[in-house]
Design an enzyme around this catalytic site. Sequence first.
Site, short mmCIF file in Angstrom:
data_model
loop_
_atom_site.label_atom_id
_atom_site.label_comp_id
_atom_site.label_asym_id
_atom_site.label_seq_id
_atom_site.Cartn_x
_atom_site.Cartn_y
_atom_site.Cartn_z
N PHE A 1 -25.75 46.36 -4.75
CA PHE A 1 -25.06 47.19 -3.76
C PHE A 1 -24.34 48.32 -4.46
O PHE A 1 -23.86 48.17 -5.57
CB PHE A 1 -24.07 46.33 -2.95
CG PHE A 1 -24.77 45.33 -2.08
CD1 PHE A 1 -25.20 45.67 -0.81
CD2 PHE A 1 -25.02 44.05 -2.55
CE1 PHE A 1 -25.87 44.76 -0.02
CE2 PHE A 1 -25.69 43.12 -1.77
CZ PHE A 1 -26.11 43.48 -0.49
N GLU B 1 -23.82 29.80 -5.90
CA GLU B 1 -22.47 29.90 -5.36
C GLU B 1 -22.51 29.63 -3.87
O GLU B 1 -23.29 30.23 -3.14
CB GLU B 1 -21.90 31.30 -5.61
CG GLU B 1 -21.79 31.62 -7.08
CD GLU B 1 -21.29 33.03 -7.34
OE1 GLU B 1 -20.81 33.69 -6.38
OE2 GLU B 1 -21.39 33.49 -8.48
N LYS C 1 -29.89 41.53 -3.80
CA LYS C 1 -29.97 42.98 -4.00
C LYS C 1 -28.71 43.49 -4.69
O LYS C 1 -27.69 42.80 -4.70
CB LYS C 1 -30.15 43.80 -2.73
CG LYS C 1 -30.21 43.16 -1.40
CD LYS C 1 -30.47 44.20 -0.31
CE LYS C 1 -29.60 44.00 0.87
NZ LYS C 1 -30.23 43.63 2.08
N TYR D 1 -11.60 22.46 -7.22
CA TYR D 1 -12.29 22.29 -8.50
C TYR D 1 -12.29 20.82 -8.86
O TYR D 1 -11.32 20.11 -8.65
CB TYR D 1 -11.59 23.08 -9.61
CG TYR D 1 -11.58 24.56 -9.36
CD1 TYR D 1 -12.77 25.28 -9.27
CD2 TYR D 1 -10.38 25.25 -9.20
CE1 TYR D 1 -12.76 26.64 -9.01
CE2 TYR D 1 -10.36 26.61 -8.96
CZ TYR D 1 -11.56 27.30 -8.87
OH TYR D 1 -11.55 28.65 -8.62
N ASN E 1 -18.67 27.03 -7.10
CA ASN E 1 -19.74 27.11 -8.08
C ASN E 1 -20.12 25.73 -8.59
O ASN E 1 -19.24 24.92 -8.87
CB ASN E 1 -19.29 27.96 -9.28
CG ASN E 1 -19.01 29.39 -8.87
OD1 ASN E 1 -19.88 30.24 -8.95
ND2 ASN E 1 -17.81 29.65 -8.40
N ILE F 1 -18.37 28.32 1.83
CA ILE F 1 -18.24 27.43 2.98
C ILE F 1 -17.50 28.19 4.07
O ILE F 1 -16.45 28.79 3.82
CB ILE F 1 -17.49 26.14 2.58
CG1 ILE F 1 -18.24 25.44 1.43
CG2 ILE F 1 -17.34 25.22 3.79
CD1 ILE F 1 -17.50 24.28 0.81
#
Length: 156
Positions: A111, A81, A109, A93, A31, A84
């Site tokens: 879910f 976000e 969307k 971090y 993030n 990888i």
Amino acid sequence: AAMRHLPYFCRGEVVKGFGKGCKELGIPTANFSKQVVESFPSNTSTGIYYGWACVRNGDVHKMVLSIKWNPVYKNIKKSVETHIIHTFKADFYGEILSIVILGYIRSEKNFSSLEALFSAVQEDIEEAKRHLDLPEHLKLKEDNFFHLPESKRANH
């Protein structure tokens, strides 16, 4: 419409998110801080994108990125976000993450279940891999943007 300014180059520090991607799905995401997210063009569409990512001055890897409204902030702020497509041995971090966003996969969307979300993310990853194997995308993997000058590297 997706992001209008592609490729989009971005770099910033990795901060702790809400732990949802990793804990609930086993799909870890990095993030960006609020400042980095707020530096994205204001007309950036939410959704799933693909591109290249590099932690510190490490190897450049394929990535899938989601830009979405953040319910924690009453959906008035977006979160970015990056997943990888590589297995790291440890969290990173505080490290500098450099990304290049190259294309758009789909819109954001909701879910009905974690299983449906997980399978959509797996499809996004496969689609990203296919796109990133194209010669016009492979050449950006070598971009000088990914070679941080000494002063920009995190202190370790």
